[in-house]
Design a protein around this motif. Sequence first.
Motif, PDB file in Angstrom:
ATOM      1  N   SER A 153       0.857  -1.191   0.000  1.00 44.20           N
ATOM      2  CA  SER A 153       0.000   0.000   0.000  1.00 44.20           C
ATOM      3  C   SER A 153       0.886   1.232   0.000  1.00 44.20           C
ATOM      4  O   SER A 153       2.106   1.139   0.224  1.00 44.20           O
ATOM      5  CB  SER A 153      -0.897  -0.001   1.242  1.00 44.20           C
ATOM      6  N   ARG A 164      -4.378  -1.001  -8.503  1.00 44.03           N
ATOM      7  CA  ARG A 164      -5.289  -0.405  -7.524  1.00 44.03           C
ATOM      8  C   ARG A 164      -6.026  -1.541  -6.815  1.00 44.03           C
ATOM      9  O   ARG A 164      -6.376  -2.568  -7.412  1.00 44.03           O
ATOM     10  CB  ARG A 164      -6.307   0.498  -8.208  1.00 44.03           C
ATOM     11  N   HIS A 200      -7.477   1.924  -3.835  1.00 47.18           N
ATOM     12  CA  HIS A 200      -6.251   2.420  -3.218  1.00 47.18           C
ATOM     13  C   HIS A 200      -5.034   2.017  -4.050  1.00 47.18           C
ATOM     14  O   HIS A 200      -5.000   0.941  -4.651  1.00 47.18           O
ATOM     15  CB  HIS A 200      -6.111   1.879  -1.795  1.00 47.18           C
TER      16      HIS A 200
END
Length: 316
Positions: free
Chosen positions: A18, A47, A52
Amino acid sequence: MRPDALIPDDLSPDGLWSIGELAERAGATVKTVRFYSDRGLLPEAARSAGGHRRYGPEALDRLRTIRALRTLDLPVPDVGRVLDAEGALEDVVADRLRDIGSHLTALRWREAALRLLQDCTPGERAERLRLIGAVTVPPSTEALARFWRRWLPPRLPARVRSVVVEQAVPQLPDDPAPHQVLAFARLHAFVSGPCPGDAHRDDCQPAVHRTGDGGRPAVLYTGLSEAFALAAPAQRAGSAPHAGDALDCFVGAYAAAYGVRDNPDFRAGLHRVLAADPRIDHYWQLVGELSGGAEPNPGTAHDWLHAALAAETAVR
């Protein structure tokens, strides 16, 4: 070895980080990672289902490279050039070094100017401040070049004009002393004022520069450059002006320019003409102060040769 053994333990099952995980590994903030991502320097690998950003292990090395380049104060567009084009780093570094060199030169000129103001009397300060305020930092010699383009004969070929201007405009020091800053400021004021001599341009030009005299300025200035070079060794040695090859070349340049023979009468007449011509000795004096006076310049060479001519004609 199992294929999944190549994946770092701290990666998620899909082999990605992330944005927070990448920032933690790089010792950066999430805001920093997002900034470089938004500008295309740090592409995301995917993503998540929630939208995210996800990054692969290669993003860590790329982010470290970006931050290293930024610590050198490279602008973001230049960082992009380095990342996207092989061999671009050398060009970017060279450009940056030139920028820094120019900035350092400007700082040194400012420091010398401040010392010039610090070390003068209150009565001198107003004039020096006015002179310094008219000069850009870092300084430019363009005003000097314009002066010479006006001063030289209008019929002078561009090639010869370029050579003369290059010889007449001094190189500026990168690390000037206060007195050199003052010399350049005075030189800039001199060339920015009216033509030396009379208010009318034709009246303040040497006779050889004026139109209608039938001379060949290209021949003259080519010959003068040669004469100045011949006179330079004697000037460096501190020799008194005297007859010789340099003087013969000097007189010969004027004779050839006007298509006449070099003889005693011509030399006597040339001495009278040069003695009566408008002078820009102040220009050359300031050039000498700016350059430290170590090397002859066209002005000092001309004066030396004219003095040699005067001495020779006085004997006859």
